[in-house]
Design a protein around this motif. Structure first.
Motif, PDB file in Angstrom:
ATOM      1  N   ASN A   1       0.833  -1.205   0.000  1.00  0.00           N
ATOM      2  CA  ASN A   1       0.000   0.000   0.000  1.00  0.00           C
ATOM      3  C   ASN A   1       0.872   1.262   0.000  1.00  0.00           C
ATOM      4  O   ASN A   1       0.710   2.162  -0.824  1.00  0.00           O
ATOM      5  N   ASN A   2       1.832   1.306   0.911  1.00  0.00           N
ATOM      6  CA  ASN A   2       2.734   2.465   0.950  1.00  0.00           C
ATOM      7  C   ASN A   2       3.624   2.530  -0.290  1.00  0.00           C
ATOM      8  O   ASN A   2       3.952   3.615  -0.775  1.00  0.00           O
ATOM      9  N   ALA A   3       4.011   1.338  -0.776  1.00  0.00           N
ATOM     10  CA  ALA A   3       4.835   1.295  -1.998  1.00  0.00           C
ATOM     11  C   ALA A   3       4.045   1.902  -3.162  1.00  0.00           C
ATOM     12  O   ALA A   3       4.577   2.713  -3.927  1.00  0.00           O
ATOM     13  N   PHE A   4       2.771   1.536  -3.253  1.00  0.00           N
ATOM     14  CA  PHE A   4       1.915   2.062  -4.322  1.00  0.00           C
ATOM     15  C   PHE A   4       1.835   3.589  -4.251  1.00  0.00           C
ATOM     16  O   PHE A   4       1.971   4.277  -5.266  1.00  0.00           O
ATOM     17  N   ILE A   5       1.639   4.113  -3.030  1.00  0.00           N
ATOM     18  CA  ILE A   5       1.538   5.571  -2.867  1.00  0.00           C
ATOM     19  C   ILE A   5       2.834   6.255  -3.320  1.00  0.00           C
ATOM     20  O   ILE A   5       2.824   7.244  -4.041  1.00  0.00           O
ATOM     21  N   ALA A   6       3.952   5.678  -2.892  1.00  0.00           N
ATOM     22  CA  ALA A   6       5.245   6.274  -3.247  1.00  0.00           C
ATOM     23  C   ALA A   6       5.476   6.218  -4.760  1.00  0.00           C
ATOM     24  O   ALA A   6       5.902   7.204  -5.373  1.00  0.00           O
ATOM     25  N   TYR A   7       5.189   5.064  -5.372  1.00  0.00           N
ATOM     26  CA  TYR A   7       5.378   4.930  -6.823  1.00  0.00           C
ATOM     27  C   TYR A   7       4.464   5.905  -7.572  1.00  0.00           C
ATOM     28  O   TYR A   7       4.850   6.511  -8.558  1.00  0.00           O
ATOM     29  N   ARG A   8       3.222   6.020  -7.089  1.00  0.00           N
ATOM     30  CA  ARG A   8       2.282   6.915  -7.753  1.00  0.00           C
ATOM     31  C   ARG A   8       2.759   8.368  -7.667  1.00  0.00           C
ATOM     32  O   ARG A   8       2.716   9.115  -8.645  1.00  0.00           O
ATOM     33  N   ASN A   9       3.240   8.752  -6.472  1.00  0.00           N
ATOM     34  CA  ASN A   9       3.763  10.114  -6.319  1.00  0.00           C
ATOM     35  C   ASN A   9       4.969  10.335  -7.237  1.00  0.00           C
ATOM     36  O   ASN A   9       5.120  11.392  -7.850  1.00  0.00           O
ATOM     37  N   ALA A  10       5.828   9.309  -7.311  1.00  0.00           N
ATOM     38  CA  ALA A  10       7.011   9.415  -8.184  1.00  0.00           C
ATOM     39  C   ALA A  10       6.571   9.606  -9.631  1.00  0.00           C
ATOM     40  O   ALA A  10       7.081  10.487 -10.336  1.00  0.00           O
TER      41      ALA A  10
END
Lengths: 471, 196
Positions: A182-191
């Motif tokens: 979940n946090n990985a998804f948020i970080a990738y999306r922000n990137a």
């Protein structure tokens, strides 16, 4: 007339000998660039001021990089942690700032550039990942998040470097390795958003393919099928999660630090003017300009050497160290994976300095104005002493040429699935200078189910045609 | 005072130095005090969500109905609260507050979530090898949950120039694990207007 012109020329030659930070650390730089890491570490450690001097930030980060490359991850992180704390606690000293106003900014404690403070945590997180300490790496990710926010709050303009896409990608990679999808998804999306909205415009870098695939994968693993579909369509990538994904053997995340980032040098504008010469000389070494043109002093009847005025204003600039390699591929175990460009450190450095150039101009001009005021004050008392102070002021004029010079030019990465047991991969580096410069490096990895392992490789080669700035 | 070049420069330098050299201070404040700095999700928001959800879930009839039907207190597990916002928000802050309130009410029993259960099982496996027979804990006695709580956090941001509006929404729902019936759900919205 001839005597004074020769004198002016001598002064200009004298001014040309101001060494930059890169040049004053020639021994360390040379050893590091040649990959003689033990010698470089020894040279660095011999710096008596080291952690105490005004260049302590650079000492700490250089130690961090060198020790990380030597595999001393704990020690590297000890140094980098001190550099991080320095970044948190550093406040400008009134005394140093005042001294800088009457001499040059090299007398102040180097505070570090915005992107340098972020990249400390890249090395720290990577070191922890190399040691298999995911939880500690995640601490660095949370710190990165806070620093990211601080950076985006500091600059409001969308046209400025205020968000770092690579740092968000790195955070995603760390959360991903911890299976916090979940946090990985948020970080990738922000990137991805930063690549799309900022990096494309500022640095002409697109979102890496690997990031796009990771974004879809973590959306699926987080239970967000709608988002996964949306990105599949946007990227035109038909990525499907392997059925046994959660149980299958591990993964490898491979970072490649290509080349070396830019060094800071200075460019300056020199004026010589005086009624006795009847000329104004304008010189700029950077542009190779040296103009002399007639100058009429008006009703000034003095015709004395002491009427000579020397004005020198120095400004910092970045000088790129061109890379030898233009790209890389990770091959092996039936895979052929292109290394994805994820951060152009060189371009970011240029951008950050360009953004604050107006501030640099005003600081430099203020400094020179103050020096001149002191000189004129002195001239009122004693013309000769005033002239001497003018020359001294011109001689002490320097731009701040300090920066973190062991950073890479460009960072690349890729992700590879691993089978259980031994895996063999080759990193093939392609040179833009000709096939004789191409390199292949062999790596062995042990795959364990569900585990992500990290590898980092640094190529320190610089284009052999590059010459250090000689001022 | 006559405005000379030197006076002007002196004033400019003093101003520059004063601007660049703010003192570093630290002050302790009450954990309940509401302090908003950046406008992003913070501890006050977590607390507000927890308070709203707890006060609601404890006043609804689902727990009493379960007690009447089975004669036992309901067993709850708090599962994942998924974060769909653009910020790294740790929902554990309000999850723990809710667990505490459930347990302290004496009307609901709470069991560990999946990742912690794995750790407990590892410990039990370890005990079967190394602990005495009298003290080693047996297998198959875990308390099965009757209800599971799920949640999702979303945020919608609208921005124009220096003005920013963020609407955070936290949805939580309690589901009967046997029948899939939703026995309680609620949401809490926090809207923030930031003018930079």
């Amino acid at each position: 007339m001839i005597r004074s012109s020769i004198f002016a020329l001598l002064i200009l030659i004298g001014l040309s000998s101001c060494a930059t930070y890169y040049q004053t650390n020639q021994k360390f730089n040379s050893e590091f660039q040649q990959g003689k890491l033990e010698a470089a570490e020894k040279t660095l450690s011999s710096d008596k001021k080291g952690e105490e001097g005004r260049n302590r930030f650079l000492y700490l980060v250089n130690q961090g990089v060198v020790n990380s490359m030597m595999g001393n991850y704990e020690l590297s992180n000890n140094y980098l942690e001190k550099a991080y704390i320095f970044g948190e606690d550093h406040r400008k000293s009134v005394g140093e700032e005042a001294l800088a106003m009457v001499s040059n900014p090299m007398v102040t404690t180097y505070p570090g550039e915005d992107h340098e403070h972020l990249l400390i945590l890249y090395y720290k997180a990577l070191n922890y990942m190399m040691m298999g300490k995911t939880e500690q790496a995640l601490v660095e990710c949370r710190r990165l998040d806070i620093r990211q926010y601080a950076l985006s709050d500091k600059y409001k303009s969308e046209r400025k470097y205020r968000k770092d896409a690579f740092i968000h990608t790195l955070m995603g990679i760390c959360y991903d390795a911890d299976k916090d999808y979940n946090n990985a998804f948020i970080a990738y999306r922000n990137a991805y958003e930063i690549y799309k909205n900022d990096y494309k415009k500022l640095f002409n870098i697109d979102a890496p393919y690997q990031l796009k695939e990771d974004l879809i994968r973590t959306a699926l693993l987080s239970g967000f099928p709608d988002e996964a579909d949306q990105y599949r369509k946007a990227f035109n990538i038909d990525y499907r999660l392997p059925k046994d994904y959660r149980k299958r053997a591990g993964e490898l995340v491979f970072f490649w630090n290509n080349g070396l980032g830019p060094v800071k040098a200075e460019w300056s504008v020199n004026f010589t003017l005086g009624s006795n010469t009847g000329m104004v000389t304008f010189a700029n070494q950077d542009l190779g300009l040296n103009f002399a043109f007639p100058y009429s002093p008006g009703d000034n009847k003095n015709n004395d050497l002491t009427d000579l005025n020397f004005i020198r204003v120095a400004f910092p600039k970045y000088v790129e160290r061109p890379t030898v390699f233009s790209g890389g591929t990770l091959t092996g175990e039936g895979l052929n994976l292109k290394m994805n460009e994820v951060e152009d450190v060189n371009a970011i450095a240029f951008k950050t300095l360009q953004e604050r150039m107006l501030l640099e101009f005003s600081k430099s001009l203020m400094r020179v104005a103050l020096k001149k005021a002191a000189e004129y004050g002195m001239r009122e008392q004693n013309q000769n002493a005033g002239l001497a102070l003018g020359i001294l002021n011109a001689l002490t004029e320097k731009a701040d040429t300090r920066n973190w010079q062991t950073l890479p030019h460009t960072i690349y990465y890729t992700r590879a699935p691993l089978k259980s047991g031994e895996n063999n991969f080759d990193l093939q580096l392609k040179s833009k200078l000709g096939a004789q410069y191409n390199q292949t490096h062999h790596f062995k990895f042990t795959g364990n189910p569900g585990k992500t392992i990290f590898q980092s490789f640094s190529s320190l080669e610089i284009d052999p045609r590059w010459r250090q700035p000689g001022y | 005072m006559k405005l000379t070049l030197r006076n002007f420069l002196f004033a400019a330098i003093v101003a520059t130095l004063a601007w660049g050299c703010q003192p570093h201070t630290v002050t302790r404040v009450s954990p309940d005090q509401q302090i908003d700095l950046s406008g992003r999700w913070n501890d006050t928001d977590s607390r507000m969500v927890a308070q709203e959800m707890i006060s609601d879930v404890m006043t609804r009839p689902w727990a009493e109905e379960h007690l009447k039907a089975t004669g036992k207190k309901p067993v709850v597990i708090i599962g994942a609260v998924k974060n769909k916002t653009a910020e790294h928000i740790d929902p554990e802050v309000f999850i723990k507050d809710m667990e505490k309130e459930f347990i302290n009410s004496g009307r609901v029993r709470v069991v560990q979530d999946a990742s912690f259960r794995e750790k407990l099982r590892e410990e039990r496996a370890d005990q079967s090898d190394y602990a005495s027979k009298e003290t080693a804990k047996g297998w198959g006695k875990e308390l099965g949950a009757d209800y599971m709580m799920f949640g999702v956090m979303t945020a919608v941001t609208d921005q124009y120039g220096k003005k920013k509006l963020t609407n955070y929404k936290v949805n939580l729902e309690l589901v009967n694990l046997e029948t899939n019936e939703k026995v309680w759900l609620n949401d809490k919205e926090i809207k923030k207007y930031i003018n930079n």
